[in-house]
Every structure is written in C-alpha cells, then in structure tokens.
Scaffold this motif. Structure first.
Motif, PDB file in Angstrom:
ATOM      1  N   PHE A  10       0.831  -1.197   0.000  1.00 54.45           N
ATOM      2  CA  PHE A  10       0.000   0.000   0.000  1.00 54.45           C
ATOM      3  C   PHE A  10       0.866   1.247   0.000  1.00 54.45           C
ATOM      4  O   PHE A  10       2.054   1.213   0.338  1.00 54.45           O
ATOM      5  CB  PHE A  10      -0.926   0.020   1.223  1.00 54.45           C
ATOM      6  N   THR A  11       0.253   2.373  -0.365  1.00 51.67           N
ATOM      7  CA  THR A  11       0.909   3.674  -0.293  1.00 51.67           C
ATOM      8  C   THR A  11       0.674   4.281   1.083  1.00 51.67           C
ATOM      9  O   THR A  11      -0.038   3.728   1.922  1.00 51.67           O
ATOM     10  CB  THR A  11       0.386   4.590  -1.410  1.00 51.67           C
ATOM     11  N   SER A  12       1.251   5.459   1.324  1.00 50.88           N
ATOM     12  CA  SER A  12       1.377   5.960   2.691  1.00 50.88           C
ATOM     13  C   SER A  12       0.064   6.371   3.341  1.00 50.88           C
ATOM     14  O   SER A  12       0.012   6.548   4.559  1.00 50.88           O
ATOM     15  CB  SER A  12       2.369   7.120   2.738  1.00 50.88           C
ATOM     16  N   GLY A  13      -1.007   6.534   2.575  1.00 52.66           N
ATOM     17  CA  GLY A  13      -2.295   6.815   3.198  1.00 52.66           C
ATOM     18  C   GLY A  13      -2.762   5.684   4.086  1.00 52.66           C
ATOM     19  O   GLY A  13      -3.592   5.886   4.984  1.00 52.66           O
ATOM     20  N   TYR A  14      -2.223   4.491   3.854  1.00 48.49           N
ATOM     21  CA  TYR A  14      -2.549   3.340   4.697  1.00 48.49           C
ATOM     22  C   TYR A  14      -1.425   2.999   5.671  1.00 48.49           C
ATOM     23  O   TYR A  14      -1.525   2.022   6.407  1.00 48.49           O
ATOM     24  CB  TYR A  14      -2.900   2.124   3.836  1.00 48.49           C
ATOM     25  N   ASP A  15      -0.379   3.813   5.679  1.00 51.43           N
ATOM     26  CA  ASP A  15       0.653   3.648   6.702  1.00 51.43           C
ATOM     27  C   ASP A  15       0.206   4.432   7.933  1.00 51.43           C
ATOM     28  O   ASP A  15       0.912   5.287   8.468  1.00 51.43           O
ATOM     29  CB  ASP A  15       1.993   4.158   6.181  1.00 51.43           C
ATOM     30  N   THR A  16      -1.010   4.133   8.352  1.00 50.95           N
ATOM     31  CA  THR A  16      -1.724   4.880   9.385  1.00 50.95           C
ATOM     32  C   THR A  16      -2.507   3.884  10.236  1.00 50.95           C
ATOM     33  O   THR A  16      -2.221   2.691  10.232  1.00 50.95           O
ATOM     34  CB  THR A  16      -2.699   5.879   8.728  1.00 50.95           C
ATOM     35  N   ASN A  17      -3.530   4.373  10.919  1.00 47.64           N
ATOM     36  CA  ASN A  17      -4.394   3.491  11.705  1.00 47.64           C
ATOM     37  C   ASN A  17      -5.583   2.969  10.906  1.00 47.64           C
ATOM     38  O   ASN A  17      -6.433   2.266  11.456  1.00 47.64           O
ATOM     39  CB  ASN A  17      -4.911   4.233  12.946  1.00 47.64           C
ATOM     40  N   SER A  18      -5.660   3.309   9.636  1.00 47.38           N
ATOM     41  CA  SER A  18      -6.813   2.906   8.835  1.00 47.38           C
ATOM     42  C   SER A  18      -6.815   1.401   8.593  1.00 47.38           C
ATOM     43  O   SER A  18      -5.791   0.811   8.242  1.00 47.38           O
ATOM     44  CB  SER A  18      -6.814   3.629   7.489  1.00 47.38           C
ATOM     45  N   ALA A  19      -7.983   0.793   8.782  1.00 48.32           N
ATOM     46  CA  ALA A  19      -8.117  -0.649   8.573  1.00 48.32           C
ATOM     47  C   ALA A  19      -9.337  -0.971   7.724  1.00 48.32           C
ATOM     48  O   ALA A  19      -9.866  -2.075   7.787  1.00 48.32           O
ATOM     49  CB  ALA A  19      -8.211  -1.371   9.917  1.00 48.32           C
ATOM     50  N   VAL A  20      -9.777   0.013   6.915  1.00 55.30           N
ATOM     51  CA  VAL A  20     -10.947  -0.219   6.067  1.00 55.30           C
ATOM     52  C   VAL A  20     -10.697   0.345   4.677  1.00 55.30           C
ATOM     53  O   VAL A  20      -9.883   1.257   4.481  1.00 55.30           O
ATOM     54  CB  VAL A  20     -12.226   0.422   6.659  1.00 55.30           C
ATOM     55  N   LEU A  21     -11.423  -0.191   3.718  1.00 53.55           N
ATOM     56  CA  LEU A  21     -11.451   0.327   2.347  1.00 53.55           C
ATOM     57  C   LEU A  21     -12.921   0.480   1.983  1.00 53.55           C
ATOM     58  O   LEU A  21     -13.605  -0.510   1.703  1.00 53.55           O
ATOM     59  CB  LEU A  21     -10.745  -0.642   1.390  1.00 53.55           C
ATOM     60  N   PHE A  22     -13.410   1.719   2.028  1.00 54.27           N
ATOM     61  CA  PHE A  22     -14.822   1.980   1.804  1.00 54.27           C
ATOM     62  C   PHE A  22     -15.007   2.820   0.541  1.00 54.27           C
ATOM     63  O   PHE A  22     -14.257   3.793   0.314  1.00 54.27           O
ATOM     64  CB  PHE A  22     -15.435   2.734   2.988  1.00 54.27           C
ATOM     65  N   PRO A  23     -16.005   2.519  -0.272  1.00 57.02           N
ATOM     66  CA  PRO A  23     -16.222   3.289  -1.507  1.00 57.02           C
ATOM     67  C   PRO A  23     -16.589   4.743  -1.247  1.00 57.02           C
ATOM     68  O   PRO A  23     -16.316   5.611  -2.083  1.00 57.02           O
ATOM     69  CB  PRO A  23     -17.360   2.530  -2.195  1.00 57.02           C
ATOM     70  N   GLU A  24     -17.212   5.024  -0.094  1.00 53.08           N
ATOM     71  CA  GLU A  24     -17.618   6.403   0.180  1.00 53.08           C
ATOM     72  C   GLU A  24     -16.442   7.334   0.430  1.00 53.08           C
ATOM     73  O   GLU A  24     -16.618   8.556   0.509  1.00 53.08           O
ATOM     74  CB  GLU A  24     -18.588   6.461   1.365  1.00 53.08           C
ATOM     75  N   THR A  25     -15.224   6.794   0.545  1.00 56.77           N
ATOM     76  CA  THR A  25     -14.043   7.643   0.741  1.00 56.77           C
ATOM     77  C   THR A  25     -13.455   8.130  -0.578  1.00 56.77           C
ATOM     78  O   THR A  25     -12.577   8.996  -0.583  1.00 56.77           O
ATOM     79  CB  THR A  25     -12.957   6.873   1.516  1.00 56.77           C
ATOM     80  N   VAL A  26     -13.920   7.588  -1.699  1.00 55.63           N
ATOM     81  CA  VAL A  26     -13.382   7.941  -3.015  1.00 55.63           C
ATOM     82  C   VAL A  26     -13.968   9.278  -3.479  1.00 55.63           C
ATOM     83  O   VAL A  26     -15.148   9.568  -3.263  1.00 55.63           O
ATOM     84  CB  VAL A  26     -13.699   6.831  -4.037  1.00 55.63           C
ATOM     85  N   VAL A  27     -13.138  10.093  -4.132  1.00 56.23           N
ATOM     86  CA  VAL A  27     -13.585  11.401  -4.615  1.00 56.23           C
ATOM     87  C   VAL A  27     -14.401  11.215  -5.894  1.00 56.23           C
ATOM     88  O   VAL A  27     -13.908  10.670  -6.890  1.00 56.23           O
ATOM     89  CB  VAL A  27     -12.385  12.327  -4.893  1.00 56.23           C
ATOM     90  N   VAL A  28     -15.657  11.682  -5.864  1.00 58.22           N
ATOM     91  CA  VAL A  28     -16.573  11.536  -7.011  1.00 58.22           C
ATOM     92  C   VAL A  28     -17.374  12.822  -7.178  1.00 58.22           C
ATOM     93  O   VAL A  28     -17.478  13.636  -6.261  1.00 58.22           O
ATOM     94  CB  VAL A  28     -17.534  10.345  -6.804  1.00 58.22           C
ATOM     95  N   ARG A  29     -17.955  12.979  -8.356  1.00 52.16           N
ATOM     96  CA  ARG A  29     -18.737  14.189  -8.640  1.00 52.16           C
ATOM     97  C   ARG A  29     -20.090  14.168  -7.944  1.00 52.16           C
ATOM     98  O   ARG A  29     -20.664  15.215  -7.639  1.00 52.16           O
ATOM     99  CB  ARG A  29     -18.925  14.361 -10.150  1.00 52.16           C
ATOM    100  N   GLN A  30     -20.603  12.970  -7.703  1.00 54.92           N
ATOM    101  CA  GLN A  30     -21.865  12.837  -6.981  1.00 54.92           C
ATOM    102  C   GLN A  30     -21.895  11.476  -6.303  1.00 54.92           C
ATOM    103  O   GLN A  30     -21.318  10.507  -6.793  1.00 54.92           O
ATOM    104  CB  GLN A  30     -23.064  12.974  -7.928  1.00 54.92           C
ATOM    105  N   THR A  31     -22.558  11.424  -5.171  1.00 54.05           N
ATOM    106  CA  THR A  31     -22.619  10.178  -4.415  1.00 54.05           C
ATOM    107  C   THR A  31     -23.513   9.178  -5.131  1.00 54.05           C
ATOM    108  O   THR A  31     -24.641   9.521  -5.523  1.00 54.05           O
ATOM    109  CB  THR A  31     -23.169  10.435  -3.001  1.00 54.05           C
ATOM    110  N   PRO A  32     -23.047   7.949  -5.332  1.00 55.21           N
ATOM    111  CA  PRO A  32     -23.895   6.931  -5.970  1.00 55.21           C
ATOM    112  C   PRO A  32     -25.165   6.693  -5.160  1.00 55.21           C
ATOM    113  O   PRO A  32     -25.197   6.942  -3.946  1.00 55.21           O
ATOM    114  CB  PRO A  32     -22.999   5.687  -5.978  1.00 55.21           C
ATOM    115  N   PRO A  33     -26.225   6.198  -5.811  1.00 55.24           N
ATOM    116  CA  PRO A  33     -27.483   5.935  -5.086  1.00 55.24           C
ATOM    117  C   PRO A  33     -27.285   5.010  -3.890  1.00 55.24           C
ATOM    118  O   PRO A  33     -27.937   5.164  -2.866  1.00 55.24           O
ATOM    119  CB  PRO A  33     -28.372   5.285  -6.150  1.00 55.24           C
ATOM    120  N   ARG A  34     -26.392   4.039  -4.012  1.00 48.22           N
ATOM    121  CA  ARG A  34     -26.096   3.148  -2.892  1.00 48.22           C
ATOM    122  C   ARG A  34     -24.710   2.545  -3.081  1.00 48.22           C
ATOM    123  O   ARG A  34     -24.220   2.421  -4.205  1.00 48.22           O
ATOM    124  CB  ARG A  34     -27.138   2.027  -2.760  1.00 48.22           C
ATOM    125  N   PHE A  35     -24.103   2.235  -1.962  1.00 49.62           N
ATOM    126  CA  PHE A  35     -22.818   1.543  -2.003  1.00 49.62           C
ATOM    127  C   PHE A  35     -23.068   0.052  -1.822  1.00 49.62           C
ATOM    128  O   PHE A  35     -23.943  -0.353  -1.053  1.00 49.62           O
ATOM    129  CB  PHE A  35     -21.894   2.065  -0.907  1.00 49.62           C
TER     130      PHE A  35
END
Length: 701
Positions: A420-445
């Motif tokens: 992984f890259t350094s954004g995960y050299d942290t305390n993060s232990a999840v990979l969630f779609p809602e963290t991705v940068v998008v123009r609009q939030t999808p109807p559901r994840f």
C-alpha cells in the motif's frame, strides 16, 4: 502449522485407549466406553483441532512432523488391560530420543499414566524421566473426598499454583491459567507423580488422602515445548469425560501443550514481478502526494503532476494483465486519470471507475485486486490523495457457508494488505467506496472492505501488552489467539461479518448509521457496542453449534473492547472508547471483572451472562426509544451510560433536562468533548500502554 493444533494420538504401542470408536467396540464389546477416547477426540475437534491416530510403526521424526501435540494414553501389556493389540508397550530408545527432540523443538506431549504404573509392562518411566517427571507405583485412596463413595475414585484438589505468579507463561510474558473454568476433577484409580521444582502442579490429592497432598497432574516446559502428565487415564474416557469439569480440563491441557503458532498470516507478495511493478507505481503516487490539496486537486507543480499521473497510468496498464478480473475497472481508472488531466487537475472525479469496481461480486479466497483511487483513508489520512492498494480477499469455505446459512452480508468483503501507499501507513483498517472522490454520491454503495490482518495484528499486540501489564492470566485458548496471527485474522473476519450486519437488524429507533447525523456521541457508542454485544451473543450460539472460531470471537470482542478501545485515540467524542468503558464498568459492577491487589481477574464462566445482561439493557433502551421523542431518547441513553460510567463533574447533561437548553442544536453543543472521562484505572493503563498503542500505526501482519 495451522491456526488450530494438529493432535496425533498414539495407538501403536499397545495402548488401552483408542480414539476410534469401532476399535474400542472390538477391544471391549461389552463396555467400549472403558477403552474409548472417541468423545475426547470429538471435544478437541469441536475446538477446531484436527485429531488422528498413529496406528502402526515406530515413532520417528517423520511421524511427528506436522504434529502439534502427541498423546500417549496408558500403554499396557495385554495381561493387564484390553489394548489395541498393536505394537509393544515399550518405547525404543530411538523413539524416546525422537519424542525428547520433538518437545525440545516446540512440540507438545500429553502422557496419561495409571495407578500401580510399574505392573503394566511399559517403560513410561524412561520416557518421563527425560522431562524430570516420575509416576509413583501406588493407588490413591481418599474415602472422605471421593466420587460415588468409591475410595479410589478420588476428587483432586486444584492448586493455587496454576493461578498465581507460578502460572505457566506463554509468549510475551502472558501468564496462562490451565484451570480456567475448571473447578473439580475426579481421578479414578490414580497413581501419583513426582514433579520437578519448575513444574506447575495443577491437581493434588487432599490432605486426608493416602498418600496426602501428592501431585496428580503436572505441566512442564522443556526447551521450546511443553509436557503434561496425568496419574490417571480414565477421567477423559467416554464414560467419564462429561463428569465434573473433565472436558474443559482436557481442552485446556491439549491447547496449552500444543506447539505455539509461528508468526504468519501476512498477505505477502507471492508474485515478484507484480511486486516490482507495484513498487514503481507506489513511487509515482508518493511523488504526486505533496502536489495535491486537501480536496485532491493539484496545487503544486502542474507539469510534475502530469508526469506523475502519466507514470501512474502506465503502471496501472502494466499491472492490469496480472488482475484480469479487474480489467474493466482498471481500464476505467486509466480513463478517469486522463480525464482529470484534461480537465485541468481540479478536484478529481473517479465515479465512473468506482461504479465498475465490485469486489463484493468476487468474494473468492485469495483473489487479489489492484485498487487505485483519489481518496481519504478512515482513521488515517483525511486528505483526498491518490492511493494505490494491493489487496487479497479472505473468504474461506467455512465463512462462506456461515454467510449463506443465516448471516447474510452481501456487502462485506474481508481483505488483507499485500502492499500500500502511505495513506494506509496509518491506523486505517478499512477500504470503503464512500471515501473515493466523485462528482456525486452513488445511489447506494454495494461493498465495504475491512483489513482483518491489521485488525488482528494490532489486537494481538495491545491485548498481549495489556494482559502482561495487568497480570491477567489467560485461558490457554485465549493465549493461543494472541499468539497466532492466522487464528486472529479468521476470528476478526467472523466478528466483522456478524457485527456489520447487526447495524440493520433489531429494534432501531433511528438511522443506525447516525455518525452522519448531529447527535450526542454516546448514541453512536451505544450503537457500536450493541453490534458487538450482539456479535458476542451470536458467537456463543455458534460455539454451541460447533463453529470453532466462535469461541475466539468472544475473547476478541472482550479484549479489544476492554483493553484497546478505551485507550486509543483522542478523548474528543471517542465513541468506541466509551463503549469499552461501559462494558468494563458493567462487568466490574457485577463482579465478573475484578481489579484487586494490582491484578486483573476475570470470572470466565460468567462473562457470557454479563454480556447478555448488558445487551438486554441496551436493547430495552432501543425498544423503548421507538416510542420516545428524540430528546427523551438522548436523555435516556445518557442516563444508561451514566449509571455505570461517571460523567464529567462539569457535565450539563448530568444535571438533567432542567439544566439543558430547549433547542436541539444547543443540546448537542452542551455535550462536553469528553463527557465520560477515563476512570483512574484506564488513565493508568493508558500511560503504561501509550507506546504500544502508537506502535500499531501502519502495522503489518
């Protein structure tokens, strides 16, 4: 070496016991229970152990290879006992040498002897002499302390030695209580033992017995291995294993003796060519990072950013053939990067590629994915930087069967890090779609990834340090959980499966994902705790149904909630920490957890009931909340927490509704940043474990 021990039961030396029921029926047609350890083997299998018999040939290093515990149960000449009829009760010098070397190298040995041991024609004495143990040629009698008024069926006396500073110590200095949940045991026509000074004697005869105060069970460490010797073999036979606490004692002894798991479980890169290429991709991502603003847009050198993105796209293109199942998604990722450059490198938009990434549709054990998005990492990097993560799915058959059989959670994707890259050299232990940068939030994840390897690794490190600091003596299976990364990972996968789905089940007076709403933070504390208390209760049911990981889920929830959550993170609306504080305070109030003489003790037999009782209080709060106003529910929730965790003396909420403002927003503003401060117990624990907790940042398995 697997997460659960492999037990090999010797039946090639004229033993009087067999784990094969059909053999016992042949040995003793009228009373096969008197020669059968089939129930004992079944008990171990329910714990997850694999159990098989060694049925012919000598004991050699090759026979012992891959075996974590070797059991020798009363070899005897046929003159004295009904036996397997295979081999001689006399071990050769080479076999004894092999067993000694096996123990020295980390193997476990369980030896079950008998009364009047010398008459049976075996040479167990020679074998046990290698470990400093002797079996005395006697038959204990104790008419005042016996079973069914039979003087030779003596009730052993558990010794304090098993639960004091002399308790057998495991990896990292964690003491183990071999008599956890064991209070009584009967020894049917037992001899006695002579044990070396360093041994832990677990049971003795009573002071009124003949002989008095003599050892009946001893645990010894030799080299890297462990040996347990018992002066009776009947107590674990089919007709006796359910007497008293025999089955629990048997499980404790075998689990303790088993080879300590080696460090493993990491999702290591098994494809060097992919690892090399991913390393180049990482380098390009890290060069881009300082050029990005918090929202992901490029504010640094534009030309340098374009060059970095070009390298990233080229890297993804070179890696894509290694992830053919992600082809459509990776193609869209490259298009999104090019579109970002064409749009002038403002705030990125990766909605198109996000919509094509569906790890939930490919839950295949060991399947790897390449994930590249501009994103923040929860509990990690708050900025929307580009990150590259190489992940591996964890989806064993037993978990898939559970999920399909009543624990449906189609969005849940357990994963491990490969790199992984350094954004995960942290305390993060999840990979969630809602963290991705998008123009609009999808109807559901449709998916959510949880890194079970990081969860397990930090749990093990903090729990082991806490147990050592608090002088908590652990049951052998709990100690094994802290020793085995593989076992801990599987445990967290099951915990996460049940916890995650609980958010949308039950009597819910509000949106369970209320972290996005403006509410007092203890509401979210109670919601997360409710899910864990529910997961604990389900684990109790699953354990009874024969799911071996379920027992470990109970330990994981208890230890993570009590030890790690309260002392991790800042004391500003620390909802997970408060949930742990509440669980500890409740169990302490009930006398299930005790902090006395600078030592923590847990009444293991009462924990499940205590957890169930607290769960009942939380569920009643929820059920009643359906008929309450929001303000009334908030106050009732504060009152429940405050019943067990003392609020800050300056708390306005503590003073009741008459002290609170009428307007809802003002009520929330009146919540102190640390409405429920740490107790003196937790303040002291936090000081002692701060460095340990900090060391788990970016931890790899």
């Amino acid at each position: 070496m697997t997460a659960f021990p492999a037990v090999l039961f010797d039946e090639a030396h004229s033993e009087a016991w067999t784990i094969r029921r059909e053999v016992a029926e042949s040995m003793n047609p009228a009373h096969p229970d008197d020669n059968s350890y089939a129930e004992a083997a079944g008990a171990l299998r329910r714990l997850g152990h694999t159990v098989r018999a060694h049925t012919e040939g000598p004991i050699t290093p090759a026979v012992l290879d891959g075996c974590d515990v070797f059991v020798v149960a009363h070899p005897s000449a046929g003159r004295w006992e009904r036996t397997t009829g295979v081999g001689s009760p006399v071990f050769s010098a080479e076999e004894i040498d092999a067993l000694e070397a096996y123990v020295a190298g980390g193997g476990g040995l369980i030896v079950l002897a008998e009364h009047e041991q010398e008459k049976y024609g075996s040479n167990l004495g020679e074998l046990l002499a290698r470990f400093g143990v002797t079996v005395e040629h006697t038959t204990v009698q104790d008419p005042g302390n016996c079973h069914n008024t039979v003087a030779t069926w003596v009730l052993g006396v558990p010794t304090a030695q098993a639960v004091t500073a002399q308790a057998v110590t495991g990896p990292g200095g964690v003491a183990q209580d071999l008599l956890a949940e064991v209070g009584r045991a009967c020894f049917y026509r037992a001899g006695t033992l002579g044990a070396p000074a360093e041994a832990s004697v677990l049971f003795t005869t009573s002071g009124a017995a003949d002989p008095a105060g003599a050892p009946l069970v001893a645990a010894v460490r030799r080299g890297r291995g462990r040996v347990v010797v018992l002066a009776d073999s009947d107590l674990f036979g089919d007709d006796s294993i359910r007497d008293y606490d025999h089955e629990k004692l048997w499980g404790n002894l075998v689990t303790w003796a088993a080879r300590v798991p080696e460090a493993s479980g990491a999702a290591r890169a098994s494809r060097p060519e992919v690892a090399e290429e991913f390393g180049r991709l990482k380098a390009a991502v890290e060069r881009l990072r300082p050029l990005q603003a918090k929202d992901g847009s490029v504010t640094g050198d534009h030309d340098e950013a374009v060059a970095c993105i070009s390298e990233i796209v080229d890297g993804v293109a070179r890696l894509a053939p290694h992830f053919p199942h992600d082809a459509e998604y990776l193609d869209a990722v490259m298009k999104d990067f090019r579109a970002w450059v064409a749009a002038g490198l403002g705030k990125p938009d990766f909605l198109d590629s996000l919509n094509l990434f569906h790890p939930d549709a490919q839950r295949i054990d060991g399947l790897e994915h390449l994930v590249v998005f501009p994103m923040y990492t929860q509990n990690g990097n708050p900025d929307r930087n580009v990150e590259a993560v190489w992940i591996r799915v964890v989806w064993p058959d037993w978990l898939a069967e559970l999920e399909a059989g009543g624990y449906d959670n189609p969005m849940f994707v357990p994963i491990t890090f490969v790199d992984f890259t350094s954004g995960y050299d942290t305390n993060s232990a999840v990979l969630f779609p809602e963290t991705v940068v998008v123009r609009q939030t999808p109807p559901r994840f449709t998916w959510g990834g949880i890194f079970c390897d990081r969860e397990a690794a930090r749990f093990r490190r903090v729990s082991e340090a806490a147990a050592a600091t608090l002088k908590l003596e652990l049951p052998p299976d709990a100690a094994r959980l802290l020793a085995s990364q593989d076992l801990a990972q599987d445990t967290f996968v099951l915990w996460d499966l049940v916890h995650d789905r609980t958010h949308s089940h039950g009597d819910l007076p509000f949106d369970p994902f209320m972290i996005k709403q403006r509410m007092p933070y203890w509401l979210y504390s109670l919601e997360e705790l409710r899910c864990d208390l529910t997961a604990y209760g389900e684990a109790v049911k699953l354990e009874a149904a024969g799911v071996p990981h379920a027992r470990y889920v109970q330990y994981a929830i208890l230890f993570d909630r009590l030890f790690r959550f309260p002392i991790t993170g800042e004391r500003v609306r620390n909802y997970d920490g408060l949930g742990g504080q509440l669980l500890f305070a409740y169990l302490h109030r009930q006398g299930i957890v005790r902090w006395t003489d600078n030592r923590l003790t847990i009444d293991w037999s009462r924990v499940a009931d205590g957890v169930a009782d607290l769960r009942g209080e939380v569920e009643k709060l929820y059920r009643d909340g359906i008929d309450r106003s929001k303000r009334a529910h908030w106050l009732a929730a504060h009152e429940l927490v405050a019943t067990y965790v003392e609020p800050d003396p300056a708390s306005v909420w503590k003073q009741g509704v008459q002290a609170l403002p009428a307007e809802q927003k003002a009520m929330v503003d009146a919540v102190l940043p640390d409405e429920f401060p740490l107790s003196m117990f937790y303040e002291a624990l936090r000081r002692k474990l701060t460095e340990v907790v900090e060391s788990t940042r970016g931890i790899r398995a």
